[in-house]
Design an enzyme around this catalytic site. Structure first.
Site, short mmCIF file in Angstrom:
data_model
loop_
_atom_site.label_atom_id
_atom_site.label_comp_id
_atom_site.label_asym_id
_atom_site.label_seq_id
_atom_site.Cartn_x
_atom_site.Cartn_y
_atom_site.Cartn_z
N LYS A 1 -22.95 30.72 18.74
CA LYS A 1 -23.01 31.16 17.04
C LYS A 1 -24.22 30.70 16.83
O LYS A 1 -25.07 29.91 17.39
CB LYS A 1 -21.97 29.94 16.65
CG LYS A 1 -20.56 30.37 16.29
CD LYS A 1 -20.15 29.32 15.44
CE LYS A 1 -18.37 29.92 15.08
NZ LYS A 1 -17.62 28.82 14.25
N GLU B 1 -1.41 25.04 11.49
CA GLU B 1 -0.81 24.53 10.40
C GLU B 1 0.38 23.99 10.37
O GLU B 1 0.81 22.93 9.88
CB GLU B 1 -1.31 25.46 9.09
CG GLU B 1 -2.42 25.66 8.66
CD GLU B 1 -3.16 26.85 9.46
OE1 GLU B 1 -4.25 27.20 9.24
OE2 GLU B 1 -2.38 27.17 10.35
N ARG C 1 1.03 28.66 5.33
CA ARG C 1 1.26 28.92 6.77
C ARG C 1 2.25 27.88 7.48
O ARG C 1 2.98 28.12 8.43
CB ARG C 1 0.13 29.08 7.52
CG ARG C 1 -0.82 30.08 6.98
CD ARG C 1 -2.13 30.14 8.20
NE ARG C 1 -1.50 31.08 9.02
CZ ARG C 1 -2.93 31.46 9.73
NH1 ARG C 1 -3.92 31.10 9.96
NH2 ARG C 1 -2.16 32.56 10.75
#
Length: 629
Positions: A284, A370, A398
């Site tokens: 990243k 979740e 979710r």
């Protein structure tokens, strides 16, 4: 942003993937370098997601070079990593408008480009969607290839593994690219694995492996031995046994910043049938030192001067609601040793960094899961723990089944701190917290609180934590009114509203009729302005469930029109709760509901959207006046 041709001599010749594929392979490294610089220049001027895109530059170039996009389908997961994809697919000149009102969508969006094959904003959907496309492609029988690009973080969600399990069972022609940006990869290891990947994807190796399996398939003992030998050898060389067990041909890991190796490997894998996984290791923030060192801080950035590698110095501002929650959580934990706090991979966004460091044994980050976060909280609550789930409104969707079945059905005292409720701004329709009031309001046992300022938010969190039932406090992205927050926490009487303003009998009534505005949440400052402008009454309702039916009935007798105001979907929202209360008590009164319309709200600043949707002060005034025209 004007494009300086001298700075991007190769990228300018690759405005579309079809043009990129006309370039010789020897030019791809230069294209990737220029693409990274262009991304840096554009995002620093526009703001937006940054570190993830820097890490996928070479992979994006290789994908569009090897695959015949848009005929071949590439499905990105989430979309933070898809900025280079947007640049290479005809949207280069509009990158400075990304995440702005009327500008480029923050994530892949099919209505924006035929190269965006699937709308993605939530994590871990790519493999399921790509499998559906692969099934359709086989039926179509035109040779279409399908690729899913998923980050290693997104693999922590159960949906991704459900899709992998099904894909391996169906054995459809599908390539899953695992973009692993958490592992480090040294030059030697990278070179070794790139070489190994080229061998493993080559025709010679695969023909030997396939023919060998055919020959041994009729000799069960030898077949089993060969299978185990292959598994153990691969397990020692490649960390992909789990994928092989799911039915995938695993290749990698390879260096995701070696564009030549990526092109060679992808070209080989394109020729292979069946489900395949290519494991690429990326970094990243690749190419920008500050983002490489702190990819979390540089995940999404404001406008900044990239030559200094520093963010602009922010002016002192009011504490945002996430910080209000984080401070409350620490204060509450100092008093309650049974408090446990859970987040699905949003520690920084939810303001939980300090808590995680101060109370590590009471803190649980469940990754992008979740559903698990909700049921984990239910299990903890069942055993006497005081569970707090910090979760964005759009992500709680979710875990809806678990919220109903595992928490509410058992009436367990779990507190949901619902961040990013209402309009979130630049992240657009996939992240707007528009639906939590409607989807929570219909669940039995649920307590729903809508604080209007920071102090009420803190006290409502305390109230919900002490309530012996499922409770929720919804608060928006950003800061509130700048109200001083007291250290002492106070319980709020559940289901009780608060009168903010009465009609001034001595002032002129600009609406002729008597009006009361019923406010739900942090739009209260706009409601105050509108109320003062039109000389109306104003009630801060504070609770959606249980709603203050006594106050509503009394208002229906005193006023000709009740105007409900909420930063959420009107359909099934707080305004609907007011009308249901009137009907239940057999009261007749005109009601005007103001909030988010029955549509998905696009990106723009919060204030721009408030203005456009008519839920700012001017919009409220205009709607009330129009009602009486």
């Amino acid at each position: 942003m004007s494009l300086n041709l001298n700075d991007y001599p190769n990228l300018i010749n690759a405005n579309l993937p079809s043009e990129l594929r006309q370039l010789p392979k020897s030019k791809l490294k230069s294209v990737a370098n220029e693409l990274r610089r262009y991304l840096l220049n554009s995002v620093s001027k526009s703001s937006g997601h940054f570190a993830s895109g820097l890490g996928t530059v070479e992979l994006t170039v290789a994908l569009h070079y090897v695959f015949n996009t848009p005929f071949d389908r590439v499905v990105w997961d989430v979309g933070h990593q898809a900025y280079p994809h947007k640049i290479l697919t005809g949207r280069r000149e509009r990158m400075t408008t990304i995440r702005q009102k009327g500008g480029l969508h923050p994530f892949p969006w099919p209505e924006e480009s035929e190269y965006d094959t699937f709308a993605v904003g939530h994590s871990s959907t790519s493999i399921s969607a790509a499998l559906g496309m692969a099934i359709a492609a086989e039926d179509e029988n035109k040779g279409r290839k399908v690729v899913a690009v998923i980050g290693d973080g997104a693999l922590t969600a159960g949906l991704a593994f459900e899709a992998l399990n099904h894909a391996g069972d169906l054995h459809k022609d599908l390539l899953v690219i695992l973009n692993d940006n958490e592992m480090s990869i040294s030059e030697n290891v990278g070179a070794l694995n790139s070489h190994l990947a080229r061998l493993l994807t080559g025709q010679f190796f695969n023909s030997i492996r396939d023919e060998g399996k055919k020959i041994l398939s009729n000799v069960p003992p030898i077949k089993e031995l060969a299978s185990k030998a292959e598994e153990h050898i691969k397990g020692m060389v490649i960390p992909g046994t789990i994928f092989e067990e799911l039915g995938f041909n695993y290749i990698g890991p390879i260096d995701g910043h070696d564009v030549d190796a990526l092109v060679t490997t992808l070209s080989n894998m394109r020729k292979l049938d069946g489900p395949k996984i290519l494991h690429v290791v990326t970094k990243k923030g690749k190419g920008y030192q500050q983002a490489e060192q702190d990819p979390i801080k540089w995940h999404a950035v404001p406008k900044f001067d990239h030559t200094t590698e520093k963010f602009p110095v922010a002016k002192p501002s009011k504490p945002n609601f996430s910080a209000i929650f984080g401070n409350w959580l620490c204060d509450m934990a100092s008093q309650d040793k049974n408090l446990v706090a859970i987040t699905p991979a949003m520690r920084e966004g939810s303001g939980m960094v300090k808590f995680s460091q101060t109370y590590p044994k009471q803190y649980f980050d469940v990754a992008i899961a979740e559903q698990h976060s909700v049921t984990l909280a239910a299990g903890l609550a069942r055993e006497g723990k005081n569970a707090v789930v910090a979760i964005y409104s759009t992500f709680l969707q979710r875990g809806y089944d678990q919220l109903i079945h595992d928490v509410a059905l058992q009436n367990l005292p779990v507190l949901f701190a619902i961040d990013r409720a209402g309009l979130v701004g630049a992240d657009g329709p996939t992240h707007q917290g528009a639906f939590d009031i409607p989807y929570l309001r219909c669940i039995p046992n649920m307590l729903i609180m809508t604080p209007s300022d920071e102090s009420e938010c803190r006290n409502m969190l305390y109230t919900g934590h002490k309530a012996q039932q499922p409770a929720s406090v919804r608060y928006p992205r950003g800061s509130g009114m700048g109200i001083d927050v007291a250290d002492v926490m106070e319980l709020i009487e559940i289901g009780k509203s608060k009168l903010i303003r009465k009609i001034d009998a001595g002032a002129s009534n600009k609406t002729i009729q008597k009006v009361a505005i019923l406010n739900f949440g942090t739009l209260l400052p706009e409601a105050v302005k509108a109320s003062e402008s039109l000389n109306t009454a104003l009630i801060d309702m504070r609770f959606v469930k249980p709603i203050d039916e006594e106050a509503i009935c009394q208002a229906s007798e005193e006023y000709d029109l009740l105007v409900t105001l909420e930063d959420g979907a009107i359909k099934g929202g707080a305004g609907s709760a007011v009308m249901e209360a009137l009907q239940h008590n057999k009261k007749l009164c005109h009601v005007l509901t103001l909030g988010l319309p029955d549509e998905f709200i696009m990106q723009g600043t919060q204030q721009e959207m408030y203005n456009e949707l008519g839920i700012d002060a001017d919009g409220i005034v205009a709607s009330i006046k129009s009602y009486f025209d």
